[in-house]
Design a protein around this motif. Structure first.
Motif, PDB file in Angstrom:
ATOM      1  N   GLY A  21      42.000   9.073  56.676  1.00 59.32           N
ATOM      2  CA  GLY A  21      41.634  10.067  56.072  1.00 59.32           C
ATOM      3  C   GLY A  21      40.657  10.975  56.426  1.00 59.32           C
ATOM      4  N   GLU A  22      40.771  12.283  56.438  1.00 61.74           N
ATOM      5  CA  GLU A  22      39.593  13.007  56.940  1.00 61.74           C
ATOM      6  C   GLU A  22      39.811  14.695  56.794  1.00 61.74           C
ATOM      7  OE1 GLU A  22      37.000  13.593  58.457  1.00 61.74           O
ATOM      8  OE2 GLU A  22      36.379  11.958  59.499  1.00 61.74           O
ATOM      9  N   GLY A  23      39.015  15.531  57.051  1.00 64.05           N
ATOM     10  CA  GLY A  23      38.991  16.992  56.800  1.00 64.05           C
ATOM     11  C   GLY A  23      39.272  17.256  55.551  1.00 64.05           C
TER      12      GLY A  23
ATOM     13  N   ASP B  88      29.870  10.197  60.152  1.00 64.67           N
ATOM     14  CA  ASP B  88      31.064  10.849  60.468  1.00 64.67           C
ATOM     15  C   ASP B  88      31.200  12.379  59.888  1.00 64.67           C
ATOM     16  OD1 ASP B  88      34.167  11.254  60.466  1.00 64.67           O
ATOM     17  OD2 ASP B  88      34.314   9.187  60.172  1.00 64.67           O
ATOM     18  N   GLY B  89      32.125  12.789  59.130  1.00 65.15           N
ATOM     19  CA  GLY B  89      31.849  13.979  59.005  1.00 65.15           C
ATOM     20  C   GLY B  89      30.919  14.713  58.246  1.00 65.15           C
ATOM     21  N   PRO B  90      30.143  15.797  58.354  1.00 65.60           N
ATOM     22  CA  PRO B  90      29.149  16.346  57.613  1.00 65.60           C
ATOM     23  C   PRO B  90      29.330  17.629  56.860  1.00 65.60           C
ATOM     24  CG  PRO B  90      28.949  17.151  59.855  1.00 65.60           C
ATOM     25  CD  PRO B  90      30.217  16.493  59.841  1.00 65.60           C
ATOM     26  N   THR B  91      28.843  17.702  55.605  1.00 67.05           N
ATOM     27  CA  THR B  91      28.989  18.905  54.783  1.00 67.05           C
ATOM     28  C   THR B  91      27.652  19.227  54.122  1.00 67.05           C
ATOM     29  OG1 THR B  91      31.281  17.892  54.042  1.00 67.05           O
ATOM     30  CG2 THR B  91      30.167  19.551  52.695  1.00 67.05           C
ATOM     31  N   VAL B  92      27.585  20.544  54.081  1.00 69.03           N
ATOM     32  CA  VAL B  92      26.189  21.159  53.560  1.00 69.03           C
ATOM     33  C   VAL B  92      26.498  21.722  52.274  1.00 69.03           C
ATOM     34  CG1 VAL B  92      24.395  22.758  53.931  1.00 69.03           C
ATOM     35  CG2 VAL B  92      25.247  21.627  55.822  1.00 69.03           C
ATOM     36  N   ASP B  93      25.577  21.313  51.242  1.00 59.90           N
ATOM     37  CA  ASP B  93      25.569  21.983  49.900  1.00 59.90           C
ATOM     38  C   ASP B  93      24.740  23.333  49.509  1.00 59.90           C
ATOM     39  OD1 ASP B  93      22.978  21.387  49.421  1.00 59.90           O
ATOM     40  OD2 ASP B  93      23.194  19.471  48.749  1.00 59.90           O
TER      41      ASP B  93
ATOM     42  N   GLU C 218      22.149  23.916  48.326  1.00 59.42           N
ATOM     43  CA  GLU C 218      20.692  24.208  48.537  1.00 59.42           C
ATOM     44  C   GLU C 218      20.168  23.698  49.865  1.00 59.42           C
ATOM     45  OE1 GLU C 218      19.449  20.976  45.619  1.00 59.42           O
ATOM     46  OE2 GLU C 218      19.992  21.915  43.887  1.00 59.42           O
ATOM     47  N   GLY C 219      21.327  23.542  50.817  1.00 55.96           N
ATOM     48  CA  GLY C 219      21.108  23.316  52.109  1.00 55.96           C
ATOM     49  C   GLY C 219      20.803  22.106  52.569  1.00 55.96           C
ATOM     50  N   CYS C 220      21.327  21.278  51.615  1.00 60.13           N
ATOM     51  CA  CYS C 220      21.225  19.608  52.136  1.00 60.13           C
ATOM     52  C   CYS C 220      22.345  19.064  52.764  1.00 60.13           C
ATOM     53  CB  CYS C 220      20.850  18.783  50.903  1.00 60.13           C
ATOM     54  SG  CYS C 220      19.073  19.501  50.202  1.00 60.13           S
ATOM     55  N   LEU C 221      22.285  18.421  53.654  1.00 60.00           N
ATOM     56  CA  LEU C 221      23.310  17.703  54.457  1.00 60.00           C
ATOM     57  C   LEU C 221      23.961  16.624  53.979  1.00 60.00           C
ATOM     58  CD1 LEU C 221      24.310  18.133  58.170  1.00 60.00           C
ATOM     59  CD2 LEU C 221      24.178  15.826  57.221  1.00 60.00           C
ATOM     60  N   TRP C 222      25.173  16.500  53.713  1.00 61.91           N
ATOM     61  CA  TRP C 222      25.904  15.215  53.275  1.00 61.91           C
ATOM     62  C   TRP C 222      26.842  14.663  54.523  1.00 61.91           C
ATOM     63  CZ3 TRP C 222      26.058  13.258  47.950  1.00 61.91           C
ATOM     64  CH2 TRP C 222      25.226  13.995  47.308  1.00 61.91           C
ATOM     65  N   THR C 223      26.844  13.387  54.673  1.00 64.37           N
ATOM     66  CA  THR C 223      27.502  12.832  55.641  1.00 64.37           C
ATOM     67  C   THR C 223      28.143  11.466  55.322  1.00 64.37           C
ATOM     68  OG1 THR C 223      27.490  11.852  58.293  1.00 64.37           O
ATOM     69  CG2 THR C 223      25.616  11.494  56.884  1.00 64.37           C
ATOM     70  N   GLY C 224      29.343  11.353  55.729  1.00 66.78           N
ATOM     71  CA  GLY C 224      30.142  10.129  55.421  1.00 66.78           C
ATOM     72  C   GLY C 224      29.498   8.968  56.381  1.00 66.78           C
ATOM     73  N   LEU C 225      29.548   7.818  56.137  1.00 66.62           N
ATOM     74  CA  LEU C 225      29.233   6.730  57.062  1.00 66.62           C
ATOM     75  C   LEU C 225      30.165   5.754  57.121  1.00 66.62           C
ATOM     76  CD1 LEU C 225      25.737   5.978  55.599  1.00 66.62           C
ATOM     77  CD2 LEU C 225      26.254   7.055  57.595  1.00 66.62           C
ATOM     78  N   PHE C 226      31.085   5.935  58.533  1.00 63.89           N
ATOM     79  CA  PHE C 226      32.205   5.093  58.774  1.00 63.89           C
ATOM     80  C   PHE C 226      31.324   3.635  59.067  1.00 63.89           C
ATOM     81  CE2 PHE C 226      35.693   3.153  60.869  1.00 63.89           C
ATOM     82  CZ  PHE C 226      36.610   4.073  60.550  1.00 63.89           C
TER      83      PHE C 226
ATOM     84  N   ASN D 189      34.832   2.352  54.752  1.00 70.86           N
ATOM     85  CA  ASN D 189      34.961   3.411  55.853  1.00 70.86           C
ATOM     86  C   ASN D 189      35.065   4.932  55.077  1.00 70.86           C
ATOM     87  OD1 ASN D 189      34.838   1.795  58.011  1.00 70.86           O
ATOM     88  ND2 ASN D 189      37.088   1.563  57.915  1.00 70.86           N
ATOM     89  N   VAL D 190      33.974   5.556  54.910  1.00 73.20           N
ATOM     90  CA  VAL D 190      33.972   6.764  54.111  1.00 73.20           C
ATOM     91  C   VAL D 190      33.717   7.928  55.307  1.00 73.20           C
ATOM     92  CG1 VAL D 190      32.702   8.182  52.467  1.00 73.20           C
ATOM     93  CG2 VAL D 190      32.588   5.590  52.273  1.00 73.20           C
ATOM     94  N   THR D 191      34.569   9.027  55.183  1.00 79.13           N
ATOM     95  CA  THR D 191      34.673   9.842  56.336  1.00 79.13           C
ATOM     96  C   THR D 191      34.023  11.176  56.168  1.00 79.13           C
ATOM     97  OG1 THR D 191      36.954  10.459  55.552  1.00 79.13           O
ATOM     98  CG2 THR D 191      36.668   8.722  57.475  1.00 79.13           C
ATOM     99  N   LYS D 192      34.416  11.755  55.147  1.00 79.36           N
ATOM    100  CA  LYS D 192      33.842  13.028  54.865  1.00 79.36           C
ATOM    101  C   LYS D 192      33.850  13.557  53.567  1.00 79.36           C
ATOM    102  CE  LYS D 192      33.543  17.862  56.814  1.00 79.36           C
ATOM    103  NZ  LYS D 192      34.401  18.854  57.687  1.00 79.36           N
ATOM    104  N   ILE D 193      33.076  14.267  52.774  1.00 76.63           N
ATOM    105  CA  ILE D 193      33.131  14.809  51.534  1.00 76.63           C
ATOM    106  C   ILE D 193      33.321  16.420  51.522  1.00 76.63           C
ATOM    107  CG2 ILE D 193      31.679  13.025  50.699  1.00 76.63           C
ATOM    108  CD1 ILE D 193      29.572  15.500  49.887  1.00 76.63           C
TER     109      ILE D 193
END
Length: 289
Positions: free
Chosen positions: A15-17, A196-201, A203-211, A235-239
Motif C-alpha cells: 500500500g502506498e501513495g 518511506d513516503g514523506p508528508t508535510v503538515d 505547520e511545516g513539520c515533516l511526517w515519514t512512514g517507517l518501513f 511496514n508503515v509506508t506513508k500518511i
C-alpha cells in the motif's frame, strides 16, 4: 494522539501513495505490487478498486478533473469512469528495470516524482518535475529507492528521501524552479526501520512512514524528532491528511517482506489506518501536466 485504527481491510502487498481529494471527499491510494488503485469514502464507508495495467506507484488529481498515475512504464492519464489508463510521458523508457514510486504537486501544478530500481539494488532512481508537458530532471543524486518528494507549506523547500540510505534530504527551490543548497534533514538510526513516503503538515513539520519500523514520525522544520506514533504493523509506508478539515491522518501499510509467521502475528498488515495527528494537513494541489 489516538491510537492508529484499521479503517479499511485491503491486505495490500505494498500500500502506498495516499492522497485526499477534496472535491471527491475521498482518500485515494494504490497497491503497487498488486497493480490496484483504491478509493475510500470514509463518510459512507464505501471502497472501490480499479486494476492498473502495470505496477502503479501513485495516483494524483489533475486540473482537468481526471488523475495522473505513475506506472512502471511512465505517467498515465487515469479516467476512473472509463477505467482507462493513457500513457502521457515515459521518462525512463531506457530503464525498463525502474518504476515510478512516489510523487507530489507544487502550488504551480508542477508534478514532482521519483523513480527507483524495482529490484531495490542499483542506484538508478531519480527525481523529476513535469509541468504543462515539460519534463525536467532535478539533477539530484541518483539512489536506489527514492521516496517523496514533499514540499514545505510555502513551496520553497523540497524534501526527498533516500530510503535505503535511511536519509531525508532538504533542498531549496529558487523562484525560477531550480534546485540548490541540499542539506541533510534527518537520518533514521539503525533498527528503527527505513524512511518511506514523506508528508508535510500545515505547520511545516515533516511526517515519514517507517518501513519495518512499526511507526510514523514527525520532525520539526529543523529536523528535530518531535513525535512517534506506533502501529500494530511493521511496514508503515506513508500518511496523508484527510477529512473535511484535513485533521485525520490516513496511513497506508504493506505485507511485502513479511514471513508467514509475521503475517499471522500482524493480521492487520496491508490495511489502511487512521489516527488523530493533532495538527492539520496542507490542502493539495491539482497537477497541470
Amino acid at each position: 494522539m489516538m491510537e492508529p485504527r484499521s479503517v479499511l481491510s485491503v491486505g495490500a502487498t505494498l500500500g502506498e501513495g495516499p492522497v485526499w481529494v477534496a472535491h471527491d471527499e475521498a482518500l485515494w491510494f494504490v497497491d503497487i505490487k498488486e497493480r490496484h488503485v483504491h478509493r475510500f469514502d470514509p463518510a459512507a464507508g464505501l471502497a472501490h478498486r480499479w486494476d492498473a495495467p502495470g505496477q502503479v506507484g501513485w495516483i494524483l488529481p489533475t486540473d482537468n478533473g481526471l488523475f495522473a498515475a505513475g506506472l512502471q512504464t511512465g505517467i498515465h492519464r487515469f479516467n476512473p469512469a472509463k477505467e482507462t489508463f493513457t500513457l502521457l510521458h515515459a521518462p525512463e523508457a531506457d530503464r525498463p528495470g525502474n518504476r515510478l514510486n512516489d510523487a507530489t504537486v507544487d502550488p504551480a501544478g508542477g508534478l514532482w516524482f521519483g523513480s527507483m530500481d524495482d529490484d531495490e539494488v542499483a542506484d538508478s532512481g531519480r527525481f523529476y518535475r513535469l509541468h504543462k508537458g515539460v519534463l525536467t530532471e532535478s539533477g539530484l543524486p541518483a539512489v536506489s529507492i527514492t521516496n517523496g518528494p514533499a514540499l514545505s507549506p510555502d513551496g520553497s523547500l523540497l524534501y526527498h528521501t533516500d530510503t535505503l540510505g535511511r536519509r531525508i534530504w532538504q533542498t531549496r527551490i529558487a523562484n525560477d524552479g531550480t534546485l540548490s543548497a541540499t542539506t541533510l534533514f534527518a537520518e533514521i538510526e539503525d533498527g528503527a526501520g527505513y524512511p518511506d513516503g514523506p508528508t508535510v503538515d500545515a505547520e511545516g513539520c515533516l511526517w515519514t512512514g517507517l518501513f519495518g519500523g512499526w511507526a510514523v514520525r514527525r520532525y520539526d522544520p529543523s529536523g528535530k524528532l518531535m513525535t512517534e506514533v506506533r502501529f500494530p504493523v511493521a511496514n508503515v509506508t506513508k500518511i496523508a491528511f484527510g477529512g473535511p478539515d484535513l485533521t485525520v491522518a490516513y496511513a497506508t501499510t504493506a505485507r511485502k517482506g513479511l514471513t508467514d509467521r509475521q503475517l499471522v502475528e500482524q493480521p492487520l498488515a496491508g490495511n489502511l489506518f487512521a489516527f488523530d495527528p493533532g495538527v492539520r494537513g496542507q490542502a493539495g494541489y491539482m497537477a497541470a501536466i
